[in-house]
Design an enzyme around this catalytic site. Structure first.
Site, PDB file in Angstrom:
ATOM      1  N   HIS A  91     -36.488  17.928  24.387  1.00  0.00           N
ATOM      2  CA  HIS A  91     -36.315  16.492  24.656  1.00  0.00           C
ATOM      3  C   HIS A  91     -37.627  15.746  24.808  1.00  0.00           C
ATOM      4  O   HIS A  91     -37.660  14.694  25.413  1.00  0.00           O
ATOM      5  CB  HIS A  91     -35.470  16.286  25.934  1.00  0.00           C
ATOM      6  CG  HIS A  91     -34.032  16.615  25.775  1.00  0.00           C
ATOM      7  ND1 HIS A  91     -33.556  17.898  25.780  1.00  0.00           N
ATOM      8  CD2 HIS A  91     -32.940  15.825  25.566  1.00  0.00           C
ATOM      9  CE1 HIS A  91     -32.236  17.893  25.613  1.00  0.00           C
ATOM     10  NE2 HIS A  91     -31.847  16.648  25.479  1.00  0.00           N
ATOM     11  N   GLU A 131     -25.013  14.016  14.873  1.00  0.00           N
ATOM     12  CA  GLU A 131     -26.218  13.306  14.441  1.00  0.00           C
ATOM     13  C   GLU A 131     -26.292  13.088  12.942  1.00  0.00           C
ATOM     14  O   GLU A 131     -26.658  12.008  12.473  1.00  0.00           O
ATOM     15  CB  GLU A 131     -27.474  14.044  14.930  1.00  0.00           C
ATOM     16  CG  GLU A 131     -27.833  13.791  16.392  1.00  0.00           C
ATOM     17  CD  GLU A 131     -26.915  14.461  17.399  1.00  0.00           C
ATOM     18  OE1 GLU A 131     -26.104  15.329  16.999  1.00  0.00           O
ATOM     19  OE2 GLU A 131     -26.997  14.130  18.594  1.00  0.00           O
TER      20      GLU A 131
HETATM   21  C1  LIG Z   1     -27.292  17.449  19.551  1.00  0.00           C
HETATM   22  C2  LIG Z   1     -27.406  16.675  20.807  1.00  0.00           C
HETATM   23  N1  LIG Z   1     -26.948  15.420  20.846  1.00  0.00           N
HETATM   24  C3  LIG Z   1     -27.025  14.705  21.979  1.00  0.00           C
HETATM   25  C4  LIG Z   1     -27.583  15.226  23.107  1.00  0.00           C
HETATM   26  C5  LIG Z   1     -27.619  14.432  24.422  1.00  0.00           C
HETATM   27  N2  LIG Z   1     -26.592  15.007  25.277  1.00  0.00           N
HETATM   28  C6  LIG Z   1     -26.881  15.950  26.200  1.00  0.00           C
HETATM   29  S1  LIG Z   1     -25.510  16.558  26.951  1.00  0.00           S
HETATM   30  C7  LIG Z   1     -24.512  15.547  26.064  1.00  0.00           C
HETATM   31  C8  LIG Z   1     -23.033  15.592  26.271  1.00  0.00           C
HETATM   32  C9  LIG Z   1     -22.476  16.917  25.936  1.00  0.00           C
HETATM   33  O1  LIG Z   1     -21.106  16.904  26.136  1.00  0.00           O
HETATM   34  P1  LIG Z   1     -20.287  18.250  26.215  1.00  0.00           P
HETATM   35  O2  LIG Z   1     -20.591  19.080  25.023  1.00  0.00           O
HETATM   36  O3  LIG Z   1     -18.867  17.893  26.439  1.00  0.00           O
HETATM   37  O4  LIG Z   1     -20.875  19.016  27.464  1.00  0.00           O
HETATM   38  P2  LIG Z   1     -20.861  18.574  28.986  1.00  0.00           P
HETATM   39  O5  LIG Z   1     -22.103  17.810  29.240  1.00  0.00           O
HETATM   40  O6  LIG Z   1     -19.642  17.768  29.223  1.00  0.00           O
HETATM   41  O7  LIG Z   1     -20.852  19.847  29.739  1.00  0.00           O
HETATM   42  C10 LIG Z   1     -25.250  14.757  25.200  1.00  0.00           C
HETATM   43  C11 LIG Z   1     -24.675  13.755  24.277  1.00  0.00           C
HETATM   44  C12 LIG Z   1     -28.109  16.521  23.010  1.00  0.00           C
HETATM   45  N3  LIG Z   1     -28.731  17.088  24.034  1.00  0.00           N
HETATM   46  N4  LIG Z   1     -27.980  17.231  21.869  1.00  0.00           N
END
Ligand SMILES: Cc1ncc(C[n+]2csc(CCOP(=O)(O)OP(=O)(O)O)c2C)c(N)n1
Ligand SMILES: Cc1ncc(C[n+]2csc(CCOP(=O)(O)OP(=O)(O)O)c2C)c(N)n1
Ligand SMILES: [Mg+2]
Ligand SMILES: [Mg+2]
Lengths: 324, 324, 324, 324
Positions: A130, A61
């Site tokens: 959120h 971010e």
């Molecule tokens: C700091 C932040 N940025 C964006 C989001 C929205 N978001 C929630 S889960 C996610 C993907 C996360 O990917 P990863 O770390 O690979 O975990 P996975 O969901 O694949 O288990 C995103 C972008 C968030 N919750 N927090």
């Protein structure tokens, strides 16, 4: 005029600006091909404009916001997206220390023409991380402009103005207004910043609010009309610049003011508005200014709790009745 | 690499100019007319000189909190630079920025910043802009060893790598962040080691040797311009003074300080010796260059001192493109 | 009672708690052996308690704050320092989303007993990135407590309370109060949160403010006394919890209120106070509540600009005269 | 490593339990009684099972937004876990947290968090606490491939390395962050490569093989307990469903999905096969275990469904230790 939902009107505005000015590009997490934005605002734009101009980013971010700053000061017109307003906490340095202050601390050497889109608000049962409404932080950050469109007919004109603005704009959306429908002009139009809109005229009391609370206020106004209470409803549309004039004039007419937002109460934008109005229309106020906000708690998950947290029509109506 | 004699002369000139500028700042500070704090570049001149000599005018640099040397080496108007440090209206930031924000946009300085490591995301955005606008400009980002511990470091290196941005990361490793020796905060023996995690090629050079810095930068800039993506160059160097205004830097081991602050390691001496040895200049040329630069710097000092302070009301200017 | 400066009183409070409770430890940038904190608050503590308990960290604000959270929920009593309040922008997620919300979103499963010390305010000519007053952001963050000690005699009792508090405390200091002297009790004492202190009694007008503005308000009160205006001065000492009672009672007595802080005006803590007072003491107000704040600009560097930015005695006195 | 048969049985049991739990969640979701969104752990069970089997009860885990599996594998009360997902008063967070904050402190879960990568700093602090309190507890921190692009990653890895914290970093690399494939956001072929920059030993294992995960974790935990500092383990795995509630994950190449979602790669099948081959259980044992677990899970489902929602006014509880 075409009836469309807020989400589509917003997208249409972005699209028009991308067609008009090739310096305009979008960056953010999952805004592109595979997802089209968490709330589908940018859906289809990557297909139309390519993945260079609708650019998926890593989950970074602060660097998304900072990259927008760097691009803005070197000739581009970035529109960055932070997927949820709660996550701007990670980008506060770039937003509030860099984007907002650069023109000033460099003595006017540069403009920072960027838009940072994000979305606030609860109502989706997605809990404390959120669902927040953090707009007052940005209203308190000199150098930023802050737009708070609540209606489909406004959002298109406001995003276009935001993109053309030479200053950084925090463009705040709200989860529950994306699906609100309205007639939206077909021709190109821009809505100037700093001009509130009287969404309903009335004589007895003024309601000033933002986002979904405006939609509720209009419903409440309708109800109260039946009780013989005539409510004026004002939508600021932008918090910075703030249209004080329209508000003060309304208060001078009605003598009574209710402020309604979904923010937690202490330190909300409603505090600033209350302070301004008592300063500038003290002698016209026939009753204390009422604030209707969420309680001072994080946003809870469970539906009955979140429903309690978010101000409802009943609380708004009660606040009006309390002072008329 | 065989280096042109003109280049050697230029390297000597920029190193010396930066030194003389900082000595002037130190003098003015002694006269007690520099408000606020100062992060002097004294000792690190070889880095700024070596890097900027490898750039063309339209290339950008992103500076840090230790920025005087960067802007001077990139070709700043020294009058405006010194006036800024004294808080004068004629300063490049009209007195609004001072030491930590000393910036001259028109010679390609994106900005100096008081927030450690906050320049990295901005450099990412500027480089993205250079790429998207299809210029062949590159961006160089200066930051300290301490900055490499901040979150923006990983985010920004990563983003530069995945997008193959025309960007050169310059770590000025002076082995301290304020009073904290790098050994306490960095487990590896170089900062450069961190670049590998992002598949970014890196190199460690003697930052007190402007020629070494130059050669490494030329290679990196070439890669960047040709679309080969970012490079990280760690320039090892040392502060001649403490961290800031009132820091006597007593925490540094004598032996270490003696080594780095010896005549042999001195950035001006090092490049002067090389330039003379390689026949680029004579001792006499060096003297002449010094005299000429000293005059320029002295004149800048006079200019700065004579300049007026801004009017108090100017506080209100430059917050937005247009006041509202 | 011993006369000492704020800085020493604060250190004494921290030291007493470290002696009392071995779970208390400090972490932050340059707080230890080589520097003792940018404002020397922790000077000598590393020598006394060792570098484990007075722990220098890398420049990683978000992880400093987050590490304090992790330590707090597993049995320690961390006191983390963010060197300048402006840099909390980098730690907002850990402070506002994690520390503040954990008890709540986990349904009371854990306490988060940490203190986050930082320093706000201008007056040192160190420009936009080192001079802000951001306390209203935290007042608007449910789950945090916010202390704003302005006097040496308070700071010791408040830091001790903060350290023992089961909830996260944003402990805000101010650069210009560190050197303020006062008699400080020798015996152990704690000052409960949520109890304002009437720093001066008066009959005609109430001034409520924070930090250095309270010191100015007391001077102004002295001056105005000569003009026959009797001023009451209230120091909230903590913003969360907020002592409304003392303030409302005072306003009910004087009928007039001036709010004075160094924050930029729009959205400052003074807005909230104004909103509360007009809500709860509407019928007692004989004049609009006046707000005296900095203008809505970043903090400028140059002395005449910064002097204009920061409210001075004249502006405070004028605000009082405007409404009496 | 020769692995005890009891351990093999335990690995099978935990993997299966986690699977059955998630299948139950999926069912409840189908009944439309799970409010908000969901990040299912389905498919990744081998990771949570393998890791937690290597821990003792008093060791801590830090979870992510995809946390159901972590808490269940660590030994959560499934009644309270399922009730939480349904927003019930009997939930472990009293309905305040839901899916993204599912947490059971008393079985050693520090917290699940909705902010990607925000758990890393908290894990640092918890591990520091374990170290300072001279326990021999270790902390394990789970996060995704996408999280490794966030600033806290570098900050936290670094801090864990310089302080040699008893910490194990578990990257669950499921090759996607929402709809964004890792190839777009990570220049290296493994996330593990980033650990080297911080001199942290690392290993890449098949996350769908609980035994492999277990063995790697045992080694890492041993190092951590003995004061050898942190380790990073990258567990490569795959989501059985989309990212969240309504994501059909159409963006995944068929071939890739077929490979990962084949019976052979299935985490339950993999560990069942191993356990049977190595004589730890028979087919029949497996059936019995499944039946027993299914009953537990079903009971938990009934419990959750029958439980009451919290009273609306409970919204106001648990903001602070004591209300004020
Ligand atoms: C700091 C932040 N940025 C964006 C989001 C929205 N978001 C929630 S889960 C996610 C993907 C996360 O990917 P990863 O770390 O690979 O975990 P996975 O969901 O694949 O288990 C995103 C972008 C968030 N919750 N927090
Ligand atoms: C984000 C941030 N944290 C802390 C500070 C305070 N500070 C100013 S300079 C500095 C040290 C920076 O060290 P380094 O990056 O090595 O640069 P150097 O000063 O050695 O040139 C610190 C901690 C700051 N300005 N910004
Ligand atoms: Mg350094
Ligand atoms: Mg993933």
């Amino acid at each position: 005029m075409t009836e469309m939902v807020y989400r589509e009107a917003l997208k249409a505005g972005i699209r028009e600006e991308m067609l008009r000015d090739e310096r305009v590009f979008l960056l953010g997490e999952d805004i592109g091909l595979n997802w089209g934005g968490a709330f589908k605002v940018t859906k289809g734009l990557a297909e139309e404009f390519g993945v260079e101009r609708v650019r998926d980013t890593p989950i970074s971010e602060n660097t998304i916001a900072g990259a927008a700053v760097g691009a803005a000061i070197t000739g581009m017109r970035p529109v960055a997206e932070i997927m949820f307003g709660d996550l701007i906490t990670l980008a506060m340095d770039q937003v509030c220390n860099q984007a907002a202050k650069m023109r000033y601390m460099f003595g006017g050497q540069t403009s920072v023409p960027l838009v940072l889109r994000t979305v606030f608000g609860g109502g989706k049962n997605i809990a404390s991380h959120h669902s927040q409404s953090l707009e007052s932080w940005f209203m308190h950050t000199p150098g930023l402009k802050v737009a708070v469109p609540a209606f489909a007919s406004d959002v298109k004109g406001l995003i276009k103005t935001a993109i053309r603005d030479p200053d950084p704009v925090l463009f705040a959306e709200h989860k529950l207004v994306y699906d609100k429908k309205e007639e939206v002009p077909d021709d190109e139009y821009l809505i100037p910043f700093g001009e509130a809109k009287v969404r309903r005229e009335g004589a007895d009391v003024t309601i000033w609010g933002t986002f979904i609370m405006l939609h509720k206020a209009l419903e409440v106004a309708e109800e109260l009309q039946k009780e013989g209470i005539s409510v004026e409803v004002i939508d600021p549309r932008t918090l910075v610049p703030l249209d004080k004039k329209t508000l003060i004039e309304s208060v001078k007419k009605t003598g009574r003011l209710v402020l309604v937002t979904e923010e937690t109460k202490t330190g909300a934008t409603t505090a600033e508005i209350a302070a301004i109005v008592q300063e500038e229309a003290f002698d016209w106020l026939d009753a204390p200014i009422k604030r209707v906000n969420a309680p001072d708690t994080p946003v809870p998950f469970s539906p009955p709790l979140e429903n309690y947290f978010i101000p409802d029509n009943k609380r708004i109506a009660q606040a009006v009745r309390d002072i008329v | 690499m065989t280096v042109d004699k003109k280049i050697l002369k230029e390297l000597f000139t920029r190193t010396l100019k930066t030194r003389l500028f900082e000595e002037k700042v130190w003098d003015l500070f002694g006269e007690n007319i520099v408000p606020g704090t100062l992060h002097l570049y004294l000792g690190q001149e070889g880095v700024a000189a070596g890097v900027t000599t490898a750039l063309k005018d339209s290339d950008w640099i992103q500076s840090s909190h230790r920025g005087h040397g960067h802007v001077v080496a990139k070709g700043a108007d020294m009058n405006a630079a010194l006036a800024e440090l004294l808080g004068k209206k004629t300063g490049s930031c009209k007195g609004k920025g001072g030491s930590m924000h000393i910036t001259q946009f028109d010679v390609g300085v994106l900005g100096a910043t008081g927030v450690v490591a906050s320049g990295l995301p901005i450099a990412v955005g500027a480089a993205l802009s250079c790429q998207m606008r299809k210029t062949d400009d590159v961006v160089v980002c200066f930051f300290g060893d301490g900055a490499s511990n901040n979150g923006t470091f990983g985010e920004s290196l990563n983003m530069s790598a995945i997008w193959k941005l025309p960007l050169v990361w310059i770590v000025e490793n002076n082995f301290y962040a304020m009073g904290t020796p790098i050994k306490l905060t960095c487990p590896s023996s170089t900062v450069a080691q961190r670049a590998e995690g992002y598949c970014i090629p890196s190199q460690v050079v003697d930052g007190n040797n402007a020629l070494e810095v130059y050669e490494a930068t030329v290679e990196a800039v070439k890669r960047a311009r040709e679309g080969g993506g970012p490079t990280l160059i760690e320039c090892q160097t040392y502060r001649m003074k403490g961290h800031s205004r009132f820091d006597p830097a007593k925490y540094r081991p004598q032996e270490e300080a003696d080594h780095w602050l010896s005549g042999e390691k001195d950035a001006v001496n090092v490049i002067q010796k090389i330039a003379i040895e390689q026949g680029a200049i004579t001792e006499k040329d060096a003297e002449k260059i010094r005299e000429k630069l000293q005059k320029e710097v002295d004149k800048a000092g006079e200019f700065a001192k004579k300049s007026d302070f801004p009017e108090p009301e100017e506080t209100l200017d430059d917050v937005y493109a247009e006041a509202f």
